[in-house]
Design a protein around this motif. Structure first.
Motif, PDB file in Angstrom:
ATOM      1  N   ALA A 142       4.137   1.426   0.535  1.00  0.00           N
ATOM      2  CA  ALA A 142       3.903   2.087   1.821  1.00  0.00           C
ATOM      3  C   ALA A 142       3.111   3.376   1.630  1.00  0.00           C
ATOM      4  O   ALA A 142       2.188   3.686   2.396  1.00  0.00           O
ATOM      5  CB  ALA A 142       5.240   2.363   2.522  1.00  0.00           C
ATOM      6  N   VAL A 143       3.479   4.149   0.587  1.00  0.00           N
ATOM      7  CA  VAL A 143       2.754   5.396   0.315  1.00  0.00           C
ATOM      8  C   VAL A 143       1.312   5.102  -0.082  1.00  0.00           C
ATOM      9  O   VAL A 143       0.369   5.772   0.364  1.00  0.00           O
ATOM     10  CB  VAL A 143       3.476   6.199  -0.778  1.00  0.00           C
ATOM     11  N   MET A 144       1.122   4.076  -0.931  1.00  0.00           N
ATOM     12  CA  MET A 144      -0.229   3.717  -1.343  1.00  0.00           C
ATOM     13  C   MET A 144      -1.058   3.258  -0.144  1.00  0.00           C
ATOM     14  O   MET A 144      -2.244   3.608  -0.024  1.00  0.00           O
ATOM     15  CB  MET A 144      -0.178   2.616  -2.414  1.00  0.00           C
ATOM     16  N   ALA A 145      -0.433   2.474   0.746  1.00  0.00           N
ATOM     17  CA  ALA A 145      -1.169   2.015   1.923  1.00  0.00           C
ATOM     18  C   ALA A 145      -1.552   3.183   2.817  1.00  0.00           C
ATOM     19  O   ALA A 145      -2.655   3.245   3.370  1.00  0.00           O
ATOM     20  CB  ALA A 145      -0.326   1.000   2.707  1.00  0.00           C
ATOM     21  N   TRP A 146      -0.608   4.150   2.964  1.00  0.00           N
ATOM     22  CA  TRP A 146      -0.917   5.341   3.782  1.00  0.00           C
ATOM     23  C   TRP A 146      -2.061   6.132   3.164  1.00  0.00           C
ATOM     24  O   TRP A 146      -2.965   6.571   3.865  1.00  0.00           O
ATOM     25  CB  TRP A 146       0.330   6.204   3.891  1.00  0.00           C
ATOM     26  N   ARG A 147      -2.038   6.281   1.834  1.00  0.00           N
ATOM     27  CA  ARG A 147      -3.136   7.000   1.166  1.00  0.00           C
ATOM     28  C   ARG A 147      -4.452   6.261   1.324  1.00  0.00           C
ATOM     29  O   ARG A 147      -5.507   6.875   1.514  1.00  0.00           O
ATOM     30  CB  ARG A 147      -2.801   7.188  -0.308  1.00  0.00           C
ATOM     31  N   ASP A 148      -4.377   4.935   1.231  1.00  0.00           N
ATOM     32  CA  ASP A 148      -5.609   4.148   1.399  1.00  0.00           C
ATOM     33  C   ASP A 148      -6.186   4.336   2.794  1.00  0.00           C
ATOM     34  O   ASP A 148      -7.397   4.471   2.972  1.00  0.00           O
ATOM     35  CB  ASP A 148      -5.324   2.660   1.149  1.00  0.00           C
ATOM     36  N   ARG A 149      -5.287   4.319   3.804  1.00  0.00           N
ATOM     37  CA  ARG A 149      -5.779   4.516   5.172  1.00  0.00           C
ATOM     38  C   ARG A 149      -6.394   5.898   5.342  1.00  0.00           C
ATOM     39  O   ARG A 149      -7.394   6.059   6.040  1.00  0.00           O
ATOM     40  CB  ARG A 149      -4.634   4.304   6.167  1.00  0.00           C
ATOM     41  N   GLN A 150      -5.770   6.897   4.701  1.00  0.00           N
ATOM     42  CA  GLN A 150      -6.323   8.249   4.801  1.00  0.00           C
ATOM     43  C   GLN A 150      -7.679   8.343   4.132  1.00  0.00           C
ATOM     44  O   GLN A 150      -8.582   9.035   4.609  1.00  0.00           O
ATOM     45  CB  GLN A 150      -5.343   9.257   4.161  1.00  0.00           C
ATOM     46  N   ARG A 151      -7.846   7.658   2.987  1.00  0.00           N
ATOM     47  CA  ARG A 151      -9.132   7.690   2.291  1.00  0.00           C
ATOM     48  C   ARG A 151     -10.225   6.970   3.059  1.00  0.00           C
ATOM     49  O   ARG A 151     -11.408   7.242   2.847  1.00  0.00           O
ATOM     50  CB  ARG A 151      -9.002   7.065   0.890  1.00  0.00           C
TER      51      ARG A 151
END
Length: 442
Positions: free
Chosen positions: A327-336
């Protein structure tokens, strides 16, 4: 009557050629232009133009062949040396130097060489230095789009190859697969090769890498071809069987008049569940036959309860940690991948003041802002200052005449920030409604 018409025509031709013949007979420098490629030429086809400068006796300095601008075409002067020539006109010897330009038309129509000046020094009288110059004549080049070439890339040859960094059949959730696509084309520049379209795949996150463009030149032949290398990193978020779509590029050979398609095959990937995602059953807690010496019944109860609590927390952490991590990785990906993140990377590129890096970052941000390209976004949303700054950047990268002052990214960034602020205000309905309210204390 016919004889008189023929005589008048001959007199007219002689009268037109007399000044040129007199100039050459008097030992004046002159220039010849030869379009080596048969006309009409196709859009995107390389056109070789030989320009030869002749002077009486001999040169004292090499002619300065300029890299001129030609609207609607890309002009290059390959660094392949010059060709020495000799000619005799009216009994007088002339020395010549020839350079070959390569012109790549970008649109159909008629192209006309500009009146560019070529300066040099020569010995009009042996032993004496004389400054001279010639002007290019308005040589016309006819450009057309060949029948059947609509929407295709024009090249004499094109190939597409594909490679993977690992076996796609042995993947697990969270693993990545790098897909490398190399497009090699003959007869065109790398910047003309279109990027492959990587279609999205459900359950997979795509991370495009910066493309690598490379032109290939050879002595005496100039530009012979180019390659474009694109890399796409796929991250598989769920287990299952996946099919990465095939990639295609349509191209047209102007010499043979045939249309063709280069392709990279689809990729089948099999993704298994990661071991961390499996729910494990806590082992049975051994119960001693009789209390250990020194421990009472209540002490054993507390010990067993503590052990059960520790095992339960451990099992819960093992179950939740991978999901929280994803979930954290997906959130970071969306932010990037947000427009703001792309603009932040564009800011960093401008601080580096590298023209190519700035242009690539600007184009990536514009596409993230739902524009077709950087020029499309600037045309639709940019201020006059931004259009001037962006035009200067394009002239630096693709123009044939360098700017008089060193290029600076600061004016472009300032104009981009102002235009983006206006764009965001018009894009956000709430911000637009607030901006339309009257002031509280007029």
């Amino acid at each position: 009557m016919i004889r008189r018409w023929v005589i008048n025509a001959i007199v007219f031709v002689v009268a037109c050629l007399a000044p040129l013949a007199a100039a050459r007979a008097a030992g004046e420098p002159f220039v010849r232009v030869e379009v080596e490629t048969p006309q009409p030429v196709a859009v995107g086809q390389q056109v070789k133009i030989n320009i030869s400068v002749f002077v009486p006796n001999y040169f004292l300095s090499a002619p300065q062949f300029p890299l001129f601008d030609l609207p609607g075409a890309i002009v290059t002067l390959p660094d392949q040396g010059s060709l020495n020539l000799n000619d005799t006109i009216g009994g007088e010897s002339f020395a010549g130097i020839q350079r070959t330009y390569v012109i790549t038309p970008q649109q159909a129509g008629a192209l006309t060489l500009p009146p560019a000046h070529i300066s040099f020094t020569y010995a009009a009288t042996p032993g004496q230095r004389t400054d001279g110059s010639v002007t290019l004549p308005p040589q016309a080049i006819s450009v057309r789009i060949p029948p059947g070439a609509e929407g295709a890339l024009l090249a004499s040859d094109l190939r597409m190859t594909q490679s993977l960094d690992r076996d796609p059949a042995g993947l697990k959730t969270g693993d990545t697969l790098t897909r490398t696509i190399v497009i090699a084309a003959s007869g065109i520049q790398a910047m003309m090769i279109p990027p492959p379209i990587f279609a999205p795949v459900d359950g997979v996150t795509l991370y495009p890498q910066q493309p690598v463009l490379q032109d290939e030149s050879r002595d005496r032949a100039g530009l012979v071809g180019a390659t474009r290398t694109d890399k796409m990193v796929y991250r598989f978020d769920r287990s299952g069987d996946y099919l990465l779509p095939a990639l295609t590029v349509d191209w047209f050979d102007p010499v043979t008049g045939k249309r063709a398609r280069a392709s990279a095959p689809e990729v089948s990937a099999k993704v298994a569940m990661t071991a961390a995602f499996k729910t494990e059953i806590a082992p049975d807690i051994p119960v001693p036959a009789e209390p250990a010496p020194g421990l009472t019944a209540s002490g054993w109860i507390r010990l067993v309860a503590t052990a059960i609590g520790v095992l339960g927390i451990t099992a819960l952490a093992a179950f939740l940690f991978p999901r929280c991590r994803l979930a954290v990785m997906a959130w970071r990906d969306r932010q990037r991948e947000t427009e703001a993140a792309y603009f932040a990377r564009l800011r960093e590129a401008c601080h580096g003041n590298d023209r190519k890096v700035v242009y690539r970052a600007l184009d990536a941000w514009a596409r993230r802002a739902h524009a077709l390209s950087a020029s499309d976004w600037v045309r639709q949303n940019g201020s006059d200052e931004l259009r001037r700054s962006f035009g200067g950047l394009e002239r630096e990268l693709f123009g044939s005449t360098p700017e008089t002052q060193p290029w600076q990214a600061k004016p472009l960034l300032s104009a981009l920030i102002a235009s983006r602020r206006t764009w965001l205000r018009h894009k956000n309905p709430q911000a637009r409604a607030l901006s339309a309210l009257p002031a509280l204390n007029p």
